[in-house]
Design an enzyme around this catalytic site. Structure first.
Site, mmCIF file in Angstrom:
data_model
loop_
_atom_site.group_PDB
_atom_site.id
_atom_site.type_symbol
_atom_site.label_atom_id
_atom_site.label_comp_id
_atom_site.label_asym_id
_atom_site.label_seq_id
_atom_site.Cartn_x
_atom_site.Cartn_y
_atom_site.Cartn_z
ATOM 1 N N GLY A 18 34.004 2.007 64.942
ATOM 2 C CA GLY A 18 34.191 1.794 67.288
ATOM 3 C C GLY A 18 33.836 3.122 68.252
ATOM 4 N N ILE A 19 34.098 3.303 69.644
ATOM 5 C CA ILE A 19 34.125 3.618 69.751
ATOM 6 C C ILE A 19 34.244 5.296 69.658
ATOM 7 C CG2 ILE A 19 34.246 4.990 73.466
ATOM 8 C CD1 ILE A 19 35.400 1.775 73.176
ATOM 9 N N ASP A 38 42.129 10.236 62.767
ATOM 10 C CA ASP A 38 42.062 8.767 62.642
ATOM 11 C C ASP A 38 43.251 8.616 61.299
ATOM 12 O OD1 ASP A 38 40.991 6.164 63.262
ATOM 13 O OD2 ASP A 38 41.838 5.768 61.814
ATOM 14 N N TYR A 149 48.118 -5.235 77.198
ATOM 15 C CA TYR A 149 47.120 -3.745 76.883
ATOM 16 C C TYR A 149 46.912 -3.847 78.559
ATOM 17 C CZ TYR A 149 42.580 -2.473 76.152
ATOM 18 O OH TYR A 149 40.819 -2.514 75.777
ATOM 19 N N SER A 186 37.314 -4.060 65.437
ATOM 20 C CA SER A 186 38.710 -4.897 66.363
ATOM 21 C C SER A 186 38.118 -5.785 66.674
ATOM 22 C CB SER A 186 39.599 -3.826 66.932
ATOM 23 O OG SER A 186 39.504 -3.513 68.317
ATOM 24 N N ARG A 211 31.905 -12.702 79.906
ATOM 25 C CA ARG A 211 33.221 -11.808 80.583
ATOM 26 C C ARG A 211 31.010 -10.713 81.389
ATOM 27 N NH1 ARG A 211 38.369 -10.423 77.578
ATOM 28 N NH2 ARG A 211 37.385 -8.292 76.762
HETATM 29 P P1 NAD Z 1 38.953 -0.287 66.555
HETATM 30 O O1 NAD Z 1 39.957 -0.888 67.766
HETATM 31 O O2 NAD Z 1 37.756 -1.439 66.519
HETATM 32 O O3 NAD Z 1 39.159 1.002 65.945
HETATM 33 C C1 NAD Z 1 40.528 1.614 65.850
HETATM 34 C C2 NAD Z 1 40.788 2.858 65.372
HETATM 35 O O4 NAD Z 1 42.210 3.043 65.989
HETATM 36 C C3 NAD Z 1 40.336 2.714 63.873
HETATM 37 O O5 NAD Z 1 40.148 3.163 63.211
HETATM 38 C C4 NAD Z 1 42.345 2.880 63.730
HETATM 39 O O6 NAD Z 1 42.723 3.042 62.418
HETATM 40 C C5 NAD Z 1 42.000 3.737 64.740
HETATM 41 N N1 NAD Z 1 44.284 3.707 64.511
HETATM 42 C C6 NAD Z 1 45.153 2.579 64.852
HETATM 43 N N2 NAD Z 1 46.314 3.255 64.948
HETATM 44 C C7 NAD Z 1 45.862 4.663 64.472
HETATM 45 C C8 NAD Z 1 47.170 5.552 65.336
HETATM 46 N N3 NAD Z 1 48.592 5.588 65.289
HETATM 47 N N4 NAD Z 1 46.185 6.987 65.629
HETATM 48 C C9 NAD Z 1 45.417 7.253 65.357
HETATM 49 N N5 NAD Z 1 44.435 6.677 64.841
HETATM 50 C C10 NAD Z 1 45.367 5.237 65.069
HETATM 51 O O7 NAD Z 1 38.056 0.555 68.203
HETATM 52 P P2 NAD Z 1 37.659 0.154 69.420
HETATM 53 O O8 NAD Z 1 37.356 -1.433 69.751
HETATM 54 O O9 NAD Z 1 35.798 0.532 69.306
HETATM 55 O O10 NAD Z 1 38.647 1.171 70.566
HETATM 56 C C11 NAD Z 1 38.969 1.948 70.379
HETATM 57 C C12 NAD Z 1 39.356 2.205 71.854
HETATM 58 O O11 NAD Z 1 38.861 1.479 72.933
HETATM 59 C C13 NAD Z 1 40.823 1.681 71.772
HETATM 60 O O12 NAD Z 1 41.331 2.811 73.119
HETATM 61 C C14 NAD Z 1 40.101 0.103 72.960
HETATM 62 O O13 NAD Z 1 41.568 0.009 73.453
HETATM 63 C C15 NAD Z 1 39.487 1.050 73.861
HETATM 64 N N6 NAD Z 1 38.729 -0.247 74.181
HETATM 65 C C16 NAD Z 1 37.794 -1.073 73.437
HETATM 66 C C17 NAD Z 1 36.940 -2.126 73.791
HETATM 67 C C18 NAD Z 1 36.405 -2.973 72.743
HETATM 68 O O14 NAD Z 1 36.196 -4.214 73.981
HETATM 69 N N7 NAD Z 1 36.462 -2.950 72.148
HETATM 70 C C19 NAD Z 1 37.309 -2.168 75.293
HETATM 71 C C20 NAD Z 1 37.654 -1.014 76.662
HETATM 72 C C21 NAD Z 1 38.848 -0.366 75.599
#
Ligand code: NAD
Length: 252
Positions: A18-19, A38, A149, A186, A211
């Site tokens: 992801g991000i 990670d 959240y 995710s 949205r």
């Molecule tokens: P994702 O949720 O697909 O991946 C999350 C990653 O976090 C995984 O690689 C996982 O192994 C890791 N992780 C989980 N528990 C952990 C821990 N204890 N320590 C270290 N790493 C851990 O990635 P995403 O959707 O890009 O989200 C990344 C961030 O961006 C999050 O904080 C999320 O809330 C935020 N965010 C996401 C979105 C979205 O729509 N995807 C929107 C706004 C904000």
């Protein structure tokens, strides 16, 4: 390869996908020495296929203070990107104590820990950029079914502003990012889960897309571009702000 982050050391949590992953690659492509971390080492190790010599990977569990302290000390970063976070679904009546606790620990407390560990080195050098992952859902816009959240991500804005104001005169900047919906593993899981509730994955997808007035979700790379900007000296006059990047969700 660009040079915008040349000479800087960047530590990223949750960089396996992801991000976080997109940001690790984008920062490495701008010349930073990147420490991509990670808990999922299998997924994280796939970043090696990018063939970027300036990315080092290791395990860092954002929920574990010892792991955070060791990881931050190993990276001694100029740039800290706190990306780890988890999305719980449901309203306040659905919320249970354990889920609330987990979200506050991962989405908020982990940032206090990484920042406490990274700041002394940054202060010694008189410069540092801290970037925290918040969300449009929370303090920017009240998203349905995102009670835990949104609460935790709103707290990230307060944490960010507090750190920014306390260290602004010592060369430290602290900003947070508030994305709308972003394509990531995710997020695909959330679409599937909502699709099961609604009896149609297409309907679930349409709801997530709707949205954003732009009619699509973001790519992780679009968010990573903002991370690079906030990490770089180009944003030297910016601190203490939530940076919204949401396809127009909150901007209408
Ligand atoms: P994702 O949720 O697909 O991946 C999350 C990653 O976090 C995984 O690689 C996982 O192994 C890791 N992780 C989980 N528990 C952990 C821990 N204890 N320590 C270290 N790493 C851990 O990635 P995403 O959707 O890009 O989200 C990344 C961030 O961006 C999050 O904080 C999320 O809330 C935020 N965010 C996401 C979105 C979205 O729509 N995807 C929107 C706004 C904000």
């Amino acid at each position: 390869m660009g040079q915008r982050l040349k000479g800087k050391r960047a530590l990223i949590t949750a960089a396996a996908q992801g991000i976080g992953r997109a940001s690790a690659i984008a920062m490495a492509n701008e010349g930073a020495k990147v420490f991509a971390t990670d808990v999922n080492m299998d997924a994280l190790s796939t970043i090696r296929s990018e063939n970027l010599e300036n990315i080092e990977i290791f395990e860092l569990n954002a929920l574990d203070k010892k792991s955070v302290d060791e990881g931050v000390s190993r990276a001694d970063p100029d740039i800290l990107f706190n990306c780890a976070g988890f999305v719980h679904s449901g309203n306040v009546l659905d919320a249970d104590e354990e889920e609330f606790e987990f979200a506050m620990n991962l989405n908020v407390r982990s940032m206090m820990r990484t920042i406490k560990a990274a700041l002394p080195g940054m202060l010694k050098r008189g410069s540092g950029s801290i970037i925290n992952m918040s969300s449009a859902a929370g303090s920017i816009i009240g998203a349905p079914n995102r009670f835990i959240y949104g609460t935790s991500k709103a707290a990230v804005v307060g944490l960010t502003k507090s750190v920014a104001s306390d260290f602004v005169s010592q060369g430290i900047r602290c900003n947070c990012i508030c994305p709308g919906t972003v394509e990531s593993p995710s997020w695909h899981d959330r679409v599937t889960a909502l699709g099961q509730e609604l009896g149609s994955r297409d309907e679930a997808l349409a709801q997530f897309v709707a949205r954003q007035p732009m009619g699509r979700v973001a790519t992780a790379e679009e968010i990573a571009a903002l991370v690079v900007y906030l990490a770089s000296d180009e944003s030297a006059f910016t601190t203490g702000h939530p940076h919204v990047i949401d396809g127009g969700w909150s901007g209408q």
